[in-house]
Write a protein that holds these residues in place. Structure first.
Motif, mmCIF file in Angstrom:
data_model
loop_
_atom_site.group_PDB
_atom_site.id
_atom_site.type_symbol
_atom_site.label_atom_id
_atom_site.label_comp_id
_atom_site.label_asym_id
_atom_site.label_seq_id
_atom_site.Cartn_x
_atom_site.Cartn_y
_atom_site.Cartn_z
ATOM 1 N N ASP A 47 -10.812 3.849 -0.463
ATOM 2 C CA ASP A 47 -10.508 4.666 0.725
ATOM 3 C C ASP A 47 -10.367 6.131 0.342
ATOM 4 O OD1 ASP A 47 -10.541 2.479 2.383
ATOM 5 O OD2 ASP A 47 -8.367 2.210 2.433
ATOM 6 N N LEU A 48 -9.646 6.406 -0.749
ATOM 7 C CA LEU A 48 -9.456 7.798 -1.179
ATOM 8 C C LEU A 48 -10.799 8.433 -1.545
ATOM 9 C CD1 LEU A 48 -6.262 7.376 -3.390
ATOM 10 C CD2 LEU A 48 -6.418 8.732 -1.291
ATOM 11 N N ALA A 82 -3.539 3.397 6.355
ATOM 12 C CA ALA A 82 -4.118 2.551 5.307
ATOM 13 C C ALA A 82 -3.322 2.585 4.012
ATOM 14 C CB ALA A 82 -5.552 2.982 5.022
ATOM 15 N N SER A 117 -4.370 7.247 8.833
ATOM 16 C CA SER A 117 -5.116 6.049 9.221
ATOM 17 C C SER A 117 -4.288 4.780 9.032
ATOM 18 C CB SER A 117 -6.409 5.941 8.401
ATOM 19 O OG SER A 117 -6.118 5.678 7.040
ATOM 20 N N ARG A 163 0.815 -1.220 0.000
ATOM 21 C CA ARG A 163 0.000 0.000 0.000
ATOM 22 C C ARG A 163 0.844 1.264 0.000
ATOM 23 N NH1 ARG A 163 -2.952 -1.675 5.306
ATOM 24 N NH2 ARG A 163 -0.787 -2.345 5.595
ATOM 25 N N LEU A 179 -5.703 9.172 4.438
ATOM 26 C CA LEU A 179 -5.247 7.810 4.135
ATOM 27 C C LEU A 179 -3.981 7.498 4.916
ATOM 28 C CD1 LEU A 179 -5.958 5.465 2.054
ATOM 29 C CD2 LEU A 179 -4.027 6.348 0.736
ATOM 30 N N ARG A 180 -3.077 8.460 4.964
ATOM 31 C CA ARG A 180 -1.802 8.208 5.622
ATOM 32 C C ARG A 180 -1.943 8.115 7.135
ATOM 33 N NH1 ARG A 180 4.073 10.402 3.832
ATOM 34 N NH2 ARG A 180 5.274 9.371 5.465
ATOM 35 N N LEU A 189 -7.300 0.966 -1.953
ATOM 36 C CA LEU A 189 -6.820 2.345 -1.792
ATOM 37 C C LEU A 189 -7.739 3.327 -2.508
ATOM 38 C CD1 LEU A 189 -2.924 2.101 -2.193
ATOM 39 C CD2 LEU A 189 -4.238 2.419 -0.095
ATOM 40 N N HIS A 213 -12.779 9.199 1.722
ATOM 41 C CA HIS A 213 -12.281 10.370 2.447
ATOM 42 C C HIS A 213 -12.617 11.668 1.701
ATOM 43 C CE1 HIS A 213 -10.268 8.061 5.470
ATOM 44 N NE2 HIS A 213 -9.405 7.503 4.634
ATOM 45 N N ALA A 232 -7.951 13.699 1.359
ATOM 46 C CA ALA A 232 -7.998 12.246 1.182
ATOM 47 C C ALA A 232 -6.607 11.647 1.334
ATOM 48 C CB ALA A 232 -8.579 11.910 -0.187
ATOM 49 N N ARG A 233 -5.622 12.303 0.758
ATOM 50 C CA ARG A 233 -4.246 11.797 0.861
ATOM 51 C C ARG A 233 -3.782 11.788 2.315
ATOM 52 N NH1 ARG A 233 0.819 14.819 0.564
ATOM 53 N NH2 ARG A 233 2.536 13.372 0.082
#
Length: 513
Positions: free
Chosen positions: A494-495, A460, A458, A104, A455-456, A491, A498, A451-452
Motif C-alpha cells: 500500500d505504501l 488501511a 484510507s 495494522r 494510508l491513514r 502495508l 501511494h 504515502a503515510r
C-alpha cells in the motif's frame, strides 16, 4: 430520584444518617455497589460491541473535522444518564479512536493491553487509592514495593536496591538524573566546602547517545543545567553509542572546568530500537566514578525475554534503570518505574510533611521516594498481569514482536523500492520509499509523507514518520503479538502504491509545466 438513589436514601435513614446530598448517588460506595455493577456492565458491553464491529486502526480524521463536534457540547447541561453520555461519546471519541490492538497499527510505542491489566485499572480507579502514605494505601504500598524488588532482581541488583513507580519514562529519567545531580553536587562540596550548589550547576555535563530520548535534555532544563549541558556522543552504524567516542567525551568534559555528572545509556532508542553497549559504557563509568543511568523504557521487556535477555548484558552495573511497563509489558498507560541499585540514595530527595509522611512514622510511606505526592496505584495492573499470565508469557510476546520485526526487515531489505536503515535489535524499523531510479530527494520526501497520510485516511494502516539527515523516513513500530508478516506485506504494498502514484503525479505536473 432513581430507584437506586431512593434505596440508598432509605438505607441511610435506617442507619440514622441524613439523606444524601443531590449527586451523591453517583459516588462509588457500599450503597451504590449495584448501580456501579450495572453501569460497568453497560459500559463494557458497549465497548465490546465497538471492538467487535470496528475493523480499522484509525480514521485519519483532522482536528478541524472533530473540533466543532466537541466545542458544540454544552458542558453546563448534563445528559442525565450514563447511557446517553456513552452514546454521545461514540461520535466524539470512539468513532475515530486509534486502535493499538489492530495489527495494522505500527506507528508509535503504544501497545495493545492485556485483559487482567484492564480489570486492575477498573479496580484501582473505583477505589481511587493514592499510594503516597501507608494510611491511604494499606496493602497497595506493599504490592508496589514487591514489584520493585521483582524488577530489581530481573535487572540483577542486590538486596539493597529500591525504586518507585512513575508516570512514564520521562519522569523516571528526570528522577534518575536528579539523584545523579545531588551526588555530583555533594562531591563538589566535599572538594570545596565553600562552594554553593548554584555555582556547581554550570559545570555539570550529561553524556548520552545522539539518539537518546529527548527527555534527557528536558531533564537537564528542568534541573537548571540547560539543554546545552547534555553532550551527544556519536554512534556507530547501528545507532549505538560508540565506546571510543564516549572515552573522548570523558577526556573533553571530565576536567577541572567541567564534571560529567552522569552517563545515560539507552536500551532501545525510540526510532531504531538500538541498544547501547552497556557493559563497555559501565566499565568507563566505574573507572571514573561517574553515575550510570540506563534508559530501558523501551528495551525493558527484554528482562523477561526467554531468548534475548543477553541483549541487556551489563545493565546490572547501572546505578539507576528506567523500565516502562506500558510499552513492552502490555500495560495501560501509565505504568513505569525507576529502579535504583542503592536504594538509600532515594533519601536525598525526600521531603517530610507532618500531615503526610512525618519523619518519625514507622510505616512505609512511598511519598518518601516519589517526585509525585498523590499517585495512582498503577502497580496493581502489572501485579494482576503477572498473577494471571506470568513473566514467561509476557516475555514470549516480547520475543514474538521482535521476531516479526526481523521478518519485516527481510521484506523491506529485499525490496528494491525501499531503503531500510538498520536491522532491528528490538521491534522498530526505519525505512524510506526510494526506488533504484528515484527522483530528487525533495520529491521522495513528499512521496513518503503522502504515502503515510494516504494510508491513514484510507483506514488501511497507521505508520509513523521520522527524519534522518533531514530526509523524511517512515517507521514501523511493532508491539502487537497478534500481527503477522502478511499484515506488513500488505502495508508495504500500500505504501509503495501511494508513493508511486504521487511521483507519477509529480512527473505529469512537471511535464505539463
Amino acid at each position: 430520584m432513581s430507584a437506586t438513589g431512593a434505596a440508598a436514601s432509605g438505607s441511610a435513614r435506617a442507619r440514622g444518617r441524613c439523606a444524601p446530598h443531590e449527586g451523591s448517588e453517583y459516588l462509588v460506595s457500599a450503597e451504590t455497589a449495584e448501580q456501579l455493577r450495572q453501569v460497568m456492565v453497560h459500559g463494557v458491553n458497549r465497548l465490546s460491541e465497538w471492538l467487535s464491529r470496528t475493523s480499522r486502526p484509525g480514521t485519519g480524521t483532522a482536528p478541524g473535522e472533530l473540533r466543532p463536534l466537541v466545542e458544540g457540547v454544552d458542558l453546563d447541561t448534563p445528559l442525565g444518564s450514563t447511557a446517553a453520555a456513552l452514546a454521545e461519546l461514540d461520535h466524539l471519541y470512539l468513532a475515530d479512536a486509534v486502535r493499538y490492538d489492530d495489527p495494522r497499527y505500527a506507528a508509535n510505542l503504544s501497545c495493545p493491553v492485556v485483559i487482567p491489566a484492564v480489570l486492575a485499572e477498573t479496580v484501582l480507579s473505583a477505589l481511587n487509592t493514592s499510594v503516597d502514605n501507608w494510611d491511604d494505601s494499606v496493602g497497595a504500598t506493599l504490592v508496589e514495593q514487591r514489584l520493585i524488588r521483582w524488577t530489581a532482581e530481573l535487572i540483577g541488583f542486590g538486596a539493597g536496591a529500591d525504586g518507585v513507580f512513575t508516570s512514564g519514562g520521562t519522569q523516571s529519567n528526570l528522577h534518575a538524573l536528579l539523584l545523579a545531580r545531588e551526588i555530583a553536587a555533594d562531591s563538589a562540596r566535599n572538594c570545596d566546602p565553600g562552594i554553593r550548589t548554584v555555582h556547581v550547576l554550570p559545570r555539570l555535563r550529561v553524556l548520552t547517545s545522539e539518539h537518546s530520548h529527548f527527555s534527557v535534555a528536558r531533564a537537564a532544563e528542568l534541573m537548571g543545567l540547560g539543554s546545552e549541558a547534555v553532550v551527544a556522543v556519536p554512534t556507530d552504524n547501528q545507532r549505538r553509542m560508540c565506546p571510543r567516542a564516549l572515552s573522548r567525551a570523558f577526556e573533553d568534559y571530565h576536567t577541572a572546568d567541567t564534571t560529567v555528572m552522569a552517563v545515560v545509556a539507552t536500551a532501545g532508542t525510540t526510532d531504531y530500537g538500538s541498544i547501547d553497549p552497556i557493559t563497555e559504557i559501565a566499565a568507563q563509568c566505574r573507572e571514573r566514578g561517574v553515575w550510570l543511568h540506563v534508559d530501558a523504557a523501551y528495551g525493558g521487556g527484554l528482562l523477561v525475554s526467554p531468548r534475548r535477555r543477553n541483549l541487556l548484558a551489563g545493565i546490572e552495573m547501572a546505578d539507576t534503570v528506567t523500565v516502562d511497563f506500558h510499552k513492552t509489558y502490555f500495560q495501560p498507560v501509565s505504568s513505569s518505574a525507576l529502579v535504583v541499585r542503592d536504594g538509600a540514595v532515594l533519601g536525598r530527595l525526600t521531603h517530610h510533611a507532618v500531615f503526610l509522611n512525618p519523619a518519625d512514622d514507622p510505616n512505609p510511606n512511598l511519598a518518601d521516594k516519589s517526585l509525585q505526592t498523590t499517585r495512582r496505584f498503577d502497580a496493581l495492573k502489572l501485579w494482576l498481569t503477572l498473577r494471571v499470565l506470568g513473566p514467561r508469557m509476557i516475555g514470549a510476546m516480547v520475543d514474538a514482536v521482535i521476531d516479526l520485526a526481523d521478518e519485516v526487515w527481510g521484506l523491506l531489505d529485499a525490496d528494491p523500492r525501499f531503503r531500510v536503515l538498520v536491522r532491528p535489535s528490538l521491534s522498530t524499523l526505519v525505512f524510506r520509499y526510494e526506488p533504484t531510479k528515484h527522483g530528487p530527494p525533495e520529491v521522495m520526501d513528499a512521496a513518503n509523507r503522502h504515502a503515510r497520510h494516504a494510508l491513514r485516511v484510507s483506514n488501511a494502516g497507521v505508520v509513523a514518520a521520522t527524519s534522518v539527515a533531514e530526509r523524511t523516513y517512515l517507521k514501523f513500530t511493532l508491539l502487537n503479538p497478534r500481527a503477522t508478516v502478511g499484515d506488513f506485506a500488505g502495508l508495504i504494498e500500500d505504501l509503495a502504491g501511494h508513493a508511486h502514484a504521487y511521483t507519477l503525479g509529480t512527473a505529469d505536473s512537471a511535464d505539463n509545466d
